[in-house]
Design an enzyme around this catalytic site. Structure first.
Site, PDB file in Angstrom:
ATOM      1  N   TYR A   1       1.548   5.497   4.941  1.00 27.30           N
ATOM      2  CA  TYR A   1       1.479   6.173   3.645  1.00 27.30           C
ATOM      3  C   TYR A   1       0.073   6.709   3.371  1.00 27.30           C
ATOM      4  O   TYR A   1      -0.104   7.874   3.003  1.00 27.30           O
ATOM      5  CB  TYR A   1       1.889   5.196   2.546  1.00 27.30           C
ATOM      6  CG  TYR A   1       1.678   5.725   1.148  1.00 27.30           C
ATOM      7  CD1 TYR A   1       2.512   6.703   0.617  1.00 27.30           C
ATOM      8  CD2 TYR A   1       0.630   5.249   0.357  1.00 27.30           C
ATOM      9  CE1 TYR A   1       2.311   7.192  -0.661  1.00 27.30           C
ATOM     10  CE2 TYR A   1       0.428   5.728  -0.927  1.00 27.30           C
ATOM     11  CZ  TYR A   1       1.268   6.701  -1.432  1.00 27.30           C
ATOM     12  OH  TYR A   1       1.064   7.191  -2.698  1.00 27.30           O
TER      13      TYR A   1
ATOM     14  N   LYS B   1      -1.117  10.678   2.974  1.00 27.15           N
ATOM     15  CA  LYS B   1      -1.700  11.216   1.750  1.00 27.15           C
ATOM     16  C   LYS B   1      -3.092  11.806   2.002  1.00 27.15           C
ATOM     17  O   LYS B   1      -3.468  12.816   1.391  1.00 27.15           O
ATOM     18  CB  LYS B   1      -1.757  10.127   0.679  1.00 27.15           C
ATOM     19  CG  LYS B   1      -0.416   9.861   0.018  1.00 27.15           C
ATOM     20  CD  LYS B   1       0.059  11.081  -0.761  1.00 27.15           C
ATOM     21  CE  LYS B   1       1.262  10.790  -1.609  1.00 27.15           C
ATOM     22  NZ  LYS B   1       1.689  11.953  -2.423  1.00 27.15           N
TER      23      LYS B   1
END
Length: 294
Positions: free
Chosen positions: A168, A172
Site C-alpha cells: 500500500y 501511494k
C-alpha cells in the site's frame, strides 16, 4: 466555494464509501454533476441514497469501473469521451489496503493488486480520459496518504518481500511521484489542466483508517496504529484537502493536507510536499512505468 462548481461535471473514484463519498457529497452540494465510477453497483447505489437523503436533487451518475482490470478502465474512458462532454473536476481517490491478508494478490492484468488499484489503474484512467479532461480544462486532485512519505519503490510488485502495508505505502508513493510528473508534463505540453496533490489525514471511522484502528498497537503498523486511535478528522473534514486542491489557484503540483500534528487531523492547508516525492528522476521513472505497464 458555494456555487463555484454549479453545472460542472466531476468524476470521483472511490466515491462509494468513506472520504470519497464525502468529496462527492460536497461537490454535489455545490451544484456539480458527479460521476461515481464503482466496481460494486450495490455499494454505489447505497452511496447515492446516502447523499440524496440530505440532497434529494443531487445530480449523481453511477458508472462501472474496476481499477484492477484495464479493460474496464478503457471501456469507461472510451464511453465518457464518446459522450462528448467535458470533465472539469477529477478526484483520484480510490484505494485499497488488504491488512491482515498475508497473501500477495494479482490483478487480472498480472500486477500486484495494491499497485494496480491505487496507482496503475488511475494512471491508465487519466490517460483514457485525457480528451475530456483537456476539453474541460480540468482541475485534478491526486489523493495520497501519509503512507506515501514512507513507501518504498524497490519492489513495487511485491515479488521479493510482501506485506499489505508495504504494498500500500509503495503504491501511494508511486502515485504521488506520478502526480508530480503529471503536473510537470501538463506545464510542458500546455494541456491546460490544474494538477494538485493532497491527502486526507486520518478519518478513524472510514475505510483504511478503520482498519488501522483494529490493529494491535506495536504490530505491523506500530506508531501509526497508536496515533490513529487518538487523532483524526470526521469524514467530511477529511474530504476538505481534496476540495481545497480542486479550488485553489496554486502553483502546479501544490500539496494540501490537514494542518494538525503529523498531518493526521485539523483544517486543511497548503503544506510542503513529502520528501519522498521531491525526486524528479523518480517521478519520471513512475511516469515511464505507467507508459510500459498499462
Amino acid at each position: 466555494m458555494a456555487g463555484r462548481w454549479r453545472g460542472r461535471r466531476a468524476l470521483v473514484t472511490g466515491a462509494s464509501n468513506g472520504v470519497g463519498r464525502e468529496i462527492a457529497r460536497a461537490l454535489a452540494a455545490d451544484g456539480a454533476h458527479v460521476l461515481l465510477p464503482v466496481r460494486d453497483r450495490g455499494r454505489g447505489e447505497s452511496a447515492v441514497r446516502s447523499i440524496r437523503e440530505t440532497m434529494p436533487d443531487a445530480s449523481l451518475e453511477l458508472c462501472d469501473l474496476d481499477l484492477a482490470d484495464f479493460a474496464t478502465v478503457t471501456s469507461l474512458g472510451e464511453n465518457l469521451c464518446a459522450a462528448g462532454e467535458p470533465i472539469e473536476l477529477y478526484v483520484i481517490n480510490a484505494g485499497i489496503i488488504l491488512l491482515g491478508d498475508r497473501e500477495r494478490h494479482v490483478s487480472a492484468d498480472g500486477h500486484e493488486l495494491h499497485l494496480q488499484t491505487n496507482f496503475l489503474g488511475h494512471a491508465a484512467l487519466t490517460r483514457e480520459l485525457m480528451p475530456a479532461l483537456r476539453e474541460g480544462s480540468a482541475r485534478i486532485a491526486v489523493e495520497l496518504s501519509v503512507a506515501a512519505a514512507r513507501g518504498r519503490l524497490d519492489d513495487l510488485e511485491g515479488e521479493r518481500r510482501y506485506s499489505a502495508w508495504r504494498a500500500y505505502a509503495g503504491s501511494k508513493r508511486a502515485l504521488g511521484l506520478w502526480g508530480v510528473e503529471l503536473a510537470r508534463q501538463n506545464a510542458l505540453e500546455n494541456w491546460g489542466l490544474g494538477v494538485n496533490l493532497c491527502h486526507p489525514g486520518v478519518a478513524p471511522d472510514t475505510g483504511i483508517a478503520a482498519e488501522l484502528r483494529r490493529r494491535v498497537p506495536g504490530g505491523e503498523l506500530g506508531m501509526m496504529a497508536r496515533l490513529a486511535r487518538y487523532l483524526g478528522n470526521p469524514p467530511a473534514r477529511a474530504a476538505e484537502p481534496a476540495l481545497m486542491a480542486l479550488e485553489r489557484d496554486a502553483a502546479p503540483g501544490s500539496f494540501f493536507a490537514p494542518g494538525g500534528p503529523f498531518g493526521l487531523s485539523g483544517a486543511p492547508r497548503e503544506r510542503r510536499l513529502f520528501r519522498s516525492l521531491r525526486n524528479d528522476r523518480e517521478a519520471r521513472l513512475m511516469w515511464d512505468l505507467t507508459e510500459a505497464a498499462c
